[in-house]
Design a protein around this motif. Structure first.
Motif, short mmCIF file in Angstrom:
data_model
loop_
_atom_site.label_atom_id
_atom_site.label_comp_id
_atom_site.label_asym_id
_atom_site.label_seq_id
_atom_site.Cartn_x
_atom_site.Cartn_y
_atom_site.Cartn_z
N GLN A 1 0.83 -1.21 0.00
CA GLN A 1 0.00 0.00 0.00
C GLN A 1 0.86 1.26 0.00
O GLN A 1 0.55 2.24 -0.67
N ARG A 2 1.94 1.23 0.78
CA ARG A 2 2.83 2.40 0.82
C ARG A 2 3.48 2.64 -0.54
O ARG A 2 3.57 3.78 -1.02
N ARG B 1 2.34 1.73 -3.47
CA ARG B 1 1.32 2.21 -4.42
C ARG B 1 1.11 3.71 -4.25
O ARG B 1 0.95 4.45 -5.23
N SER B 2 1.10 4.18 -3.02
CA SER B 2 0.93 5.61 -2.76
C SER B 2 2.11 6.41 -3.29
O SER B 2 1.93 7.47 -3.91
N GLU B 3 3.32 5.90 -3.08
CA GLU B 3 4.51 6.62 -3.56
C GLU B 3 4.56 6.65 -5.09
O GLU B 3 4.95 7.66 -5.68
#
Length: 409
Positions: A173-174, A176-178
């Protein structure tokens, strides 16, 4: 002394009051009177031989009529356009003006030798703008591109591990956000570089540049220019103003009393007095809705058609707005002559006998002139048996003027 003077004066008064003696006519005076009488008779005889009568008519021989190619005819029933006269200027709509500005701060270099009045085409190079910040934008683009590439690879690896139950969801998830954040950052940098005119597809670490090219956004003529080498400019600085004459139109002022007769699509002919007598064509496109109270006119816009005059903004124009066709009695333009405020034609008997042809004036009221013909209304009816001089009226008038001059002498 005084008494003698008074006596002499009294004697002179008495003499002047006496009866006057009739003077016998002398031989010389009788001879002079006889000569005058002979001269008068000669003048009367000579006047009887003139071809010009007392009523202003003129007489020509049949040979003169033929040699001068004088022809008789009648009215023609033609469709002639009536028109309204108007004045105005050549103008441009607001969107025909193009202001060329720098897209960033920088110093201008390598400016061509343009001057006001030069024509430039769309895409022409107007100069170059230099600023080290352009290198920073490209460097940032390459850095973010590399970071995004790494994050995408790492995201792909973590998603593979998570699928095999060996990864951590939170890490995926991290990442994907970056990736989303770097993608947005890279898109913004790309848009800015494209705006400056730097193609992102061509950016490599080896070809970073500190200059961008200033292009002409549209074709047009230069009206103002403040561009020169070494000039520091900002985005708010106007470097060049261009005008696109493809949108050139005619701005006419039509009087209030005539505006009701003007319609969209009507034909307009106009000329530029500064260029001579050549006429150009246009068409009514927009009728203004604002009334000018100062000069009692309404502005009318016409689009130019066909050949156009050389453009100079604000150049004065004289125009005719042509109205609907109407059938009128008309004569060739050259058949109608003018003397001061009076207009007239020449008439002559349709059938003549002998070697002499008589011509008389007939006063008329002329109307519009179009395509070589003038609309004519008779003030007095055409006498029976008479026809109108349709060709050669100028020569008849010349003979009449010559006869009038001889009569004066």
């Amino acid at each position: 002394m005084q008494i003698g003077y008074l006596s002499l004066l009294f004697a002179l008064v008495l003499c002047s009051c006496g009866p006057a003696q009739p003077e016998a006519p002398s031989h010389e005076s009788s001879h002079a009177e006889g000569a005058a009488g002979d001269h008068h008779d000669d003048h009367d005889e000579h006047h009887g031989d003139e071809h010009h009568d007392e009523e202003g008519g003129v007489h020509l021989t049949a040979a003169q009529v033929e040699n001068m190619d004088i022809k008789l005819g009648d009215f023609s029933q033609l469709k002639l356009n009536d028109y309204l006269s108007a004045t105005g200027v050549l103008g441009l709509p607001p969107n025909a003006y193009i202001a060329v500005n720098a897209r960033a701060n920088g110093f201008v270099h390598n400016v061509p030798n343009y001057v006001e009045g030069d024509f430039v085409r769309k895409g022409a190079v107007l100069g170059y703008l230099e600023n080290p910040e352009f290198i920073d934008h490209q460097q940032r683009f390459l850095e973010v591109s590399a970071e995004l590439a790494y994050l995408r690879q790492e995201l792909e690896r973590q998603e593979t591990l998570l699928a095999a139950d060996a990864g951590i969801l939170k890490s995926v998830q991290r990442l994907r956000s970056e990736v989303a954040g770097k993608t947005a950052t890279l898109a913004g940098i790309s848009q800015r570089l494209e705006y400056l005119g730097i193609r992102t597809a061509d950016i490599t670490p080896e070809n970073l540049t500190d200059r961008i090219t200033l292009f002409a956004p549209r074709s047009g003529y230069i009206t103002t220019i403040s561009l020169h080498d070494g000039l520091y400019v900002e985005p708010s600085t106007e470097l060049i103003e261009l005008i696109d004459e493809d949108h050139l139109h005619l701005e006419l002022e039509v009087f209030e009393r005539d505006i009701a007769r003007v319609e969209k699509g009507q034909r307009v002919t106009y000329r530029i007095p500064a260029l001579g007598t050549q006429t150009f064509a246009a068409e009514i496109h927009v009728i203004g809705k604002e009334f000018n109270t100062e000069n009692k006119t309404v502005r009318v816009h016409a689009h130019l058609q066909g050949e156009q005059p050389p453009f100079v903004e604000g150049r004065f124009a004289e125009a005719r707005i042509w109205l609907d066709d109407q059938t009128v009695s008309a004569l060739p333009e050259a058949a109608v002559l003018y003397e001061g405020e009076m207009a007239y034609v020449y008439i002559s008997p349709a059938d003549t006998t002998g070697d002499e042809v008589g011509f008389e004036r007939l006063t008329v009221n002329p109307g519009i002139t179009d395509n070589g013909f003038t609309a004519v209304r008779l003030i007095d009816p055409l006498p029976p048996g008479m026809r109108i001089v349709t060709e050669g009226a100028y020569y008849v008038n010349a003979q009449e003027q010559a006869g009038a001059l001889e009569h004066k002498h």
